[in-house]
Enzyme design. Structure first.
Site, PDB file in Angstrom:
ATOM      1  N   CYS A 108      53.743  13.280  -5.633  1.00 33.73           N
ATOM      2  CA  CYS A 108      54.532  13.806  -6.628  1.00 33.73           C
ATOM      3  C   CYS A 108      56.091  13.266  -6.479  1.00 33.73           C
ATOM      4  O   CYS A 108      56.764  13.276  -5.274  1.00 33.73           O
ATOM      5  CB  CYS A 108      54.770  15.367  -6.217  1.00 33.73           C
ATOM      6  SG  CYS A 108      55.680  16.464  -7.095  1.00 33.73           S
TER       7      CYS A 108
ATOM      8  N   CYS B 124      55.602  23.103  -5.398  1.00 37.90           N
ATOM      9  CA  CYS B 124      56.377  23.067  -6.781  1.00 37.90           C
ATOM     10  C   CYS B 124      57.677  23.766  -6.925  1.00 37.90           C
ATOM     11  O   CYS B 124      57.627  24.962  -6.400  1.00 37.90           O
ATOM     12  CB  CYS B 124      55.437  23.727  -7.928  1.00 37.90           C
ATOM     13  SG  CYS B 124      54.341  22.543  -8.454  1.00 37.90           S
TER      14      CYS B 124
ATOM     15  N   CYS C 183      68.814  18.009 -11.679  1.00 33.14           N
ATOM     16  CA  CYS C 183      68.202  18.148 -12.918  1.00 33.14           C
ATOM     17  C   CYS C 183      69.220  18.872 -13.986  1.00 33.14           C
ATOM     18  O   CYS C 183      69.963  19.756 -13.285  1.00 33.14           O
ATOM     19  CB  CYS C 183      66.899  19.202 -12.755  1.00 33.14           C
ATOM     20  SG  CYS C 183      66.195  19.056 -14.535  1.00 33.14           S
TER      21      CYS C 183
ATOM     22  N   CYS D 219      63.759  27.594 -10.806  1.00 32.22           N
ATOM     23  CA  CYS D 219      63.404  26.359 -10.357  1.00 32.22           C
ATOM     24  C   CYS D 219      64.522  26.050  -9.189  1.00 32.22           C
ATOM     25  O   CYS D 219      65.958  26.329  -9.538  1.00 32.22           O
ATOM     26  CB  CYS D 219      63.542  25.003 -11.189  1.00 32.22           C
ATOM     27  SG  CYS D 219      63.156  23.477 -10.551  1.00 32.22           S
TER      28      CYS D 219
ATOM     29  N   GLU E 145      63.406  14.037  -3.209  1.00 37.58           N
ATOM     30  CA  GLU E 145      62.307  14.307  -2.169  1.00 37.58           C
ATOM     31  C   GLU E 145      60.913  13.815  -3.194  1.00 37.58           C
ATOM     32  O   GLU E 145      61.046  13.793  -4.477  1.00 37.58           O
ATOM     33  CB  GLU E 145      62.174  15.632  -1.706  1.00 37.58           C
ATOM     34  CG  GLU E 145      63.333  16.050  -1.243  1.00 37.58           C
ATOM     35  CD  GLU E 145      63.132  17.524  -1.046  1.00 37.58           C
ATOM     36  OE1 GLU E 145      63.774  18.182   0.257  1.00 37.58           O
ATOM     37  OE2 GLU E 145      62.577  18.394  -1.560  1.00 37.58           O
TER      38      GLU E 145
ATOM     39  N   CYS F  54      66.374  25.333 -15.568  1.00 39.71           N
ATOM     40  CA  CYS F  54      65.243  26.515 -15.606  1.00 39.71           C
ATOM     41  C   CYS F  54      65.572  27.499 -14.679  1.00 39.71           C
ATOM     42  O   CYS F  54      65.779  27.243 -13.453  1.00 39.71           O
ATOM     43  CB  CYS F  54      63.964  25.977 -15.396  1.00 39.71           C
ATOM     44  SG  CYS F  54      63.606  24.541 -16.795  1.00 39.71           S
TER      45      CYS F  54
HETATM   46  N1  SAH Z   1      61.159  18.743 -15.423  1.00 40.37           N
HETATM   47  C1  SAH Z   1      59.836  18.797 -15.417  1.00 40.37           C
HETATM   48  C2  SAH Z   1      59.248  17.987 -14.155  1.00 40.37           C
HETATM   49  C3  SAH Z   1      59.792  18.832 -12.835  1.00 40.37           C
HETATM   50  S1  SAH Z   1      59.037  20.612 -12.520  1.00 40.37           S
HETATM   51  C4  SAH Z   1      59.353  19.752 -15.851  1.00 40.37           C
HETATM   52  O1  SAH Z   1      59.817  20.568 -16.427  1.00 40.37           O
HETATM   53  O2  SAH Z   1      57.939  20.041 -16.147  1.00 40.37           O
HETATM   54  C5  SAH Z   1      57.631  20.519 -11.903  1.00 40.37           C
HETATM   55  C6  SAH Z   1      56.991  21.800 -12.208  1.00 40.37           C
HETATM   56  O3  SAH Z   1      57.004  22.660 -11.223  1.00 40.37           O
HETATM   57  C7  SAH Z   1      57.174  22.384 -13.596  1.00 40.37           C
HETATM   58  O4  SAH Z   1      55.994  22.774 -14.267  1.00 40.37           O
HETATM   59  C8  SAH Z   1      58.041  23.471 -13.105  1.00 40.37           C
HETATM   60  O5  SAH Z   1      58.285  24.477 -14.025  1.00 40.37           O
HETATM   61  C9  SAH Z   1      57.327  23.887 -11.819  1.00 40.37           C
HETATM   62  N2  SAH Z   1      58.316  24.829 -11.152  1.00 40.37           N
HETATM   63  C10 SAH Z   1      59.738  24.812 -11.090  1.00 40.37           C
HETATM   64  N3  SAH Z   1      60.023  25.729 -10.071  1.00 40.37           N
HETATM   65  C11 SAH Z   1      59.194  26.297  -9.643  1.00 40.37           C
HETATM   66  C12 SAH Z   1      58.622  27.426  -8.595  1.00 40.37           C
HETATM   67  N4  SAH Z   1      59.830  28.034  -7.855  1.00 40.37           N
HETATM   68  N5  SAH Z   1      57.512  27.714  -8.476  1.00 40.37           N
HETATM   69  C13 SAH Z   1      56.609  27.193  -8.913  1.00 40.37           C
HETATM   70  N6  SAH Z   1      56.675  25.933  -9.584  1.00 40.37           N
HETATM   71  C14 SAH Z   1      57.722  25.789 -10.119  1.00 40.37           C
END
Ligand code: SAH
Length: 370
Positions: free
Chosen positions: A114, A348, A121, A128, A101, A125
């Site tokens: 974006c 995000c 991935c 996420c 996406e 985390c």
């Molecule tokens: N792997 C990279 C880029 C992808 S995530 C990273 O970790 O930075 C992009 C951003 O969205 C990151 O800061 C991530 O922590 C955040 N993110 C992930 N899941 C989220 C959620 N459910 N709500 C808000 N932000 C989130």
């Protein structure tokens, strides 16, 4: 919808996989002068031409030779979806049922695209949505720069007399620093005047903190850096961002300091997703301030975006305001990111695409290639 897309032709080089240096070498290998690369790049990125026959400042013979050994093949658009608030999401179809996406967020003074860097991935985390999909593979250069190509094509080059895309963030699916070489080439093409010509500071790579790759990045790139911190201590960060077990906060901060050292006016953007009752207390705000206040910084507070079975809740508005006020009172620049594109799951951490995961089932320990 979108641009014409050819199926891959065996043995043909997709020119979207080549950065400027690669394309110059390719032209020389064809017995041409290297400046042909500049002409070809303008056609590809400024005019978004995919047919060599249309490249009228190249000789007919060269156009025919190119058509025989090369192609310009952006990834295929599967879905082009607009949100009520003007955000836009594209689903891009890759091989064997995989989709990634790409999201566009227009604001009065900028337009941010974006972009994804991996299919799924591997970082896992805990908050996420992409993590739940598992990991399939790294994107190629053409699949990364092709997202910008398709978005530019879909939005039209200009809007109200301005460029639609002024900023690009690698904050979509994937961990960009685990796909180092392809991400560096693709970000070079985003910044190159013969490519998309986005100003250096307006291309931002977001990372969970792959420390050795941050040191390498400084040697080869000038992208801006956003770092997903999310917790002010190793105990909590180990739970939220398992990569922290390998590269703890102190090592990450040292790598970030190094990245901006000697680069005036550069700062690190710290991303901090606010999770109710997990990382949003006053004490945690003070601890976060203490960690980053000696580094030129900006803090992006991101209200958690929920997805099914996430297991977390978004912090309430009062908690978010209190957290931000503590940072601001300590002299830090802290902003709360507006949540956009909720209605099309484009916010995000909500990017899920469609990932055929390979080799990792939920619950198996994380193994990282470093
Ligand atoms: N792997 C990279 C880029 C992808 S995530 C990273 O970790 O930075 C992009 C951003 O969205 C990151 O800061 C991530 O922590 C955040 N993110 C992930 N899941 C989220 C959620 N459910 N709500 C808000 N932000 C989130």
């Amino acid at each position: 919808m979108g641009a014409p897309v050819a199926t891959p032709v065996a043995g043909k080089v997709n020119l979207l996989d080549l950065d400027r240096r690669d394309l110059e070498a390719f032209c020389v290998a064809l017995g041409e002068k290297s400046f042909r690369a500049a002409q070809i790049m303008k056609w590809i990125y400024h005019e978004r031409v995919t047919d060599f026959a249309a490249m009228t400042n190249l000789s007919k013979a060269l156009r025919e030779r190119l058509a025989a050994c090369a192609e310009i093949r952006p990834p295929e658009l599967a879905l082009d979806q607009g949100s009520r608030d003007g955000s836009h999401k594209w689903l891009i179809r890759l091989d064997s049922g995989n989709c990634i996406e790409t999201v566009f967020i227009p604001e009065p003074d900028r337009g941010t695209l974006c972009v994804s860097s991996q299919i799924g991935c591997p970082l896992d985390c805990s908050f996420c949505a992409t993590a739940r999909q598992g990991f399939n593979r790294n994107l190629t250069v053409s699949e990364i720069i092709g997202q910008v190509w398709q978005a530019s094509q879909s939005l039209g080059e200009v809007r109200n007399g301005n460029r639609a895309i002024t900023n690009i963030v690698l904050m979509g699916m994937g961990e960009p620093l685990l796909n180092f070489d392809n991400v560096v080439k693709a970000t070079d093409l985003m910044q190159d005047d013969l490519g998309f010509g986005i100003s250096k500071r307006r291309v931002t790579l977001s990372t969970a903190g792959v420390v050795p790759a941050l040191y390498r990045l400084k040697e080869v790139s000038e992208v801006s850096l956003a770092v997903s911190l999310h917790a002010p201590d190793d105990g909590l960060r180990n739970q939220l961002v398992p990569l922290n077990r390998k590269y703890p906060i102190a090592e990450l901060l040292a790598a970030c300091r190094h990245y901006i050292a000697g680069r005036p006016h550069r700062r690190i953007t710290w991303e901090y997703v606010l999770l109710e009752g997990v990382n949003d207390s006053e004490a945690q705000a003070h601890a976060l301030a203490a960690l980053v206040e000696s580094i030129p910084s900006k803090i992006n507070l991101i209200p958690f975006n929920p997805f099914p079975d996430a297991g977390y809740r978004r912090s309430g508005p009062a908690a978010i305001a209190r957290f931000q006020a503590i940072l601001t009172a300590r002299g830090l620049t802290a902003i709360t990111r507006k949540t956009r594109g909720d209605d099309i799951a484009a916010a995000c951490g909500q990017l899920a695409g469609q990932v055929q995961a390979r080799g990792r089932r939920p619950g198996r320990p994380l193994r990282l290639a470093s």
